[in-house]
Motif scaffolding. Structure first.
Motif, mmCIF file in Angstrom:
data_model
loop_
_atom_site.group_PDB
_atom_site.id
_atom_site.type_symbol
_atom_site.label_atom_id
_atom_site.label_comp_id
_atom_site.label_asym_id
_atom_site.label_seq_id
_atom_site.Cartn_x
_atom_site.Cartn_y
_atom_site.Cartn_z
ATOM 1 N N THR A 21 -51.087 -80.296 -69.171
ATOM 2 C CA THR A 21 -52.051 -79.377 -69.746
ATOM 3 C C THR A 21 -51.608 -77.948 -69.476
ATOM 4 N N CYS A 22 -51.736 -77.104 -70.472
ATOM 5 C CA CYS A 22 -51.482 -75.677 -70.313
ATOM 6 C C CYS A 22 -52.802 -74.942 -70.446
ATOM 7 N N THR A 23 -53.184 -74.262 -69.397
ATOM 8 C CA THR A 23 -54.401 -73.467 -69.405
ATOM 9 C C THR A 23 -54.042 -72.017 -69.668
ATOM 10 N N VAL A 24 -54.719 -71.417 -70.631
ATOM 11 C CA VAL A 24 -54.418 -70.058 -71.062
ATOM 12 C C VAL A 24 -55.544 -69.134 -70.631
ATOM 13 N N ALA A 25 -55.180 -68.047 -69.998
ATOM 14 C CA ALA A 25 -56.131 -67.014 -69.603
ATOM 15 C C ALA A 25 -55.697 -65.683 -70.185
ATOM 16 N N GLY A 26 -56.661 -64.870 -70.571
ATOM 17 C CA GLY A 26 -56.368 -63.548 -71.086
ATOM 18 C C GLY A 26 -56.194 -63.464 -72.587
ATOM 19 N N ASP A 27 -56.200 -64.587 -73.265
ATOM 20 C CA ASP A 27 -56.076 -64.624 -74.711
ATOM 21 C C ASP A 27 -56.631 -65.952 -75.190
ATOM 22 N N SER A 28 -57.012 -65.991 -76.439
ATOM 23 C CA SER A 28 -57.522 -67.215 -77.036
ATOM 24 C C SER A 28 -56.407 -67.956 -77.748
ATOM 25 N N THR A 30 -56.724 -69.511 -80.278
ATOM 26 C CA THR A 30 -56.985 -69.375 -81.707
ATOM 27 C C THR A 30 -56.628 -67.991 -82.231
ATOM 28 N N THR A 31 -56.009 -67.165 -81.403
ATOM 29 C CA THR A 31 -55.573 -65.849 -81.845
ATOM 30 C C THR A 31 -54.659 -65.956 -83.052
ATOM 31 N N ASN A 32 -54.944 -65.183 -84.058
ATOM 32 C CA ASN A 32 -54.194 -65.248 -85.312
ATOM 33 C C ASN A 32 -52.688 -65.126 -85.112
ATOM 34 N N LEU A 33 -51.957 -65.982 -85.807
ATOM 35 C CA LEU A 33 -50.503 -65.968 -85.922
ATOM 36 C C LEU A 33 -49.762 -66.544 -84.719
ATOM 37 N N TYR A 34 -50.450 -66.969 -83.703
ATOM 38 C CA TYR A 34 -49.766 -67.460 -82.524
ATOM 39 C C TYR A 34 -49.563 -68.967 -82.536
ATOM 40 N N TYR A 35 -48.393 -69.353 -82.003
ATOM 41 C CA TYR A 35 -48.031 -70.739 -81.796
ATOM 42 C C TYR A 35 -48.023 -70.995 -80.294
ATOM 43 N N MET A 50 -39.927 -78.741 -77.738
ATOM 44 C CA MET A 50 -40.478 -80.056 -77.990
ATOM 45 C C MET A 50 -41.468 -80.076 -79.157
ATOM 46 N N GLY A 51 -42.372 -79.144 -79.155
ATOM 47 C CA GLY A 51 -43.377 -79.112 -80.189
ATOM 48 C C GLY A 51 -44.348 -77.984 -79.953
ATOM 49 N N ALA A 52 -45.249 -77.798 -80.906
ATOM 50 C CA ALA A 52 -46.201 -76.697 -80.813
ATOM 51 C C ALA A 52 -47.443 -76.997 -81.624
ATOM 52 N N ILE A 53 -48.485 -76.296 -81.280
ATOM 53 C CA ILE A 53 -49.701 -76.286 -82.079
ATOM 54 C C ILE A 53 -50.017 -74.835 -82.390
ATOM 55 N N THR A 54 -50.410 -74.578 -83.622
ATOM 56 C CA THR A 54 -50.666 -73.209 -84.037
ATOM 57 C C THR A 54 -52.098 -72.801 -83.750
ATOM 58 N N TYR A 55 -52.347 -71.535 -83.988
ATOM 59 C CA TYR A 55 -53.684 -70.983 -83.804
ATOM 60 C C TYR A 55 -54.730 -71.690 -84.663
ATOM 61 N N SER A 56 -54.290 -72.283 -85.770
ATOM 62 C CA SER A 56 -55.209 -72.961 -86.666
ATOM 63 C C SER A 56 -55.235 -74.479 -86.477
ATOM 64 N N SER A 72 -51.864 -81.323 -78.591
ATOM 65 C CA SER A 72 -53.240 -81.157 -79.028
ATOM 66 C C SER A 72 -53.855 -79.972 -78.299
ATOM 67 N N ARG A 73 -55.102 -79.680 -78.626
ATOM 68 C CA ARG A 73 -55.746 -78.539 -77.991
ATOM 69 C C ARG A 73 -57.226 -78.791 -77.780
ATOM 70 N N ASP A 74 -57.773 -78.043 -76.857
ATOM 71 C CA ASP A 74 -59.205 -78.032 -76.602
ATOM 72 C C ASP A 74 -59.619 -76.568 -76.606
ATOM 73 N N THR A 75 -60.148 -76.122 -77.712
ATOM 74 C CA THR A 75 -60.468 -74.707 -77.840
ATOM 75 C C THR A 75 -61.611 -74.286 -76.927
ATOM 76 N N SER A 76 -62.496 -75.208 -76.605
ATOM 77 C CA SER A 76 -63.599 -74.875 -75.715
ATOM 78 C C SER A 76 -63.126 -74.563 -74.308
ATOM 79 N N LYS A 77 -62.002 -75.140 -73.916
ATOM 80 C CA LYS A 77 -61.424 -74.903 -72.596
ATOM 81 C C LYS A 77 -60.240 -73.946 -72.645
ATOM 82 N N ASN A 78 -59.867 -73.529 -73.842
ATOM 83 C CA ASN A 78 -58.699 -72.677 -74.039
ATOM 84 C C ASN A 78 -57.449 -73.319 -73.427
ATOM 85 N N GLN A 79 -57.255 -74.579 -73.765
ATOM 86 C CA GLN A 79 -56.138 -75.346 -73.250
ATOM 87 C C GLN A 79 -55.419 -76.055 -74.386
ATOM 88 N N PHE A 80 -54.137 -76.297 -74.186
ATOM 89 C CA PHE A 80 -53.425 -77.208 -75.060
ATOM 90 C C PHE A 80 -52.601 -78.163 -74.207
#
Length: 122
Positions: A21-28, A30-35, A50-56, A72-80
């Motif tokens: 799991t990757c936990t992200v702090a300081g940004d969402s 779902t921020t536009n244009l980010y992978y 290996m792979g990626a999930i986009t902001y969408s 995969s991602r969990d937007t409520s936890k800001n994790q992928f």
């Protein structure tokens, strides 16, 4: 300040599924244009995207790992997350999460996690 932090078990048995799991702090995530990518480096070898999930929520995978990899991602936890199934000792590596405005190894990533070592061994 954007911070990415990997977490998960450091030891996985052959044939099992590696989950990180990757936990992200300081940004969402779902921020536009980010992978949001997973990259690994086996001992003595170069980086392997290996792979990626986009902001969408779209996913992309390395052809060599596509059959075994799921991001995969969990937007409520800001994790992928990363799941790599049917692991072998060849999957032993330092695993990184990273983000940027594209995916793959040929781009500059804006942010990296510190990396976490995963060993596949019985």
């Amino acid at each position: 300040q954007v911070q990415l932090q990997e977490s998960g078990p450091g030891l996985v048995k052959p044939s099992q599924t590696l989950s990180l799991t990757c936990t992200v702090a300081g940004d969402s995530i779902t921020t536009n244009l980010y992978y949001w990518s997973w990259i690994r480096q086996p001992p003595g070898k170069g980086l392997e995207w290996m792979g990626a999930i986009t902001y969408s929520g779209n996913t992309y995978y390395s052809p060599s790992l596509k059959s075994r990899t799921s991001v995969s991602r969990d937007t409520s936890k800001n994790q992928f997350t990363l799941q790599l199934s049917s692991v072998t000792p060849e999957d032993t590596a330092v695993y990184y999460c990273a983000s940027g405005t594209g995916g793959g190894l040929g781009i500059e990533y804006d942010y990296w996690g510190q990396g976490t070592q995963v060993t596949v061994s019985s």
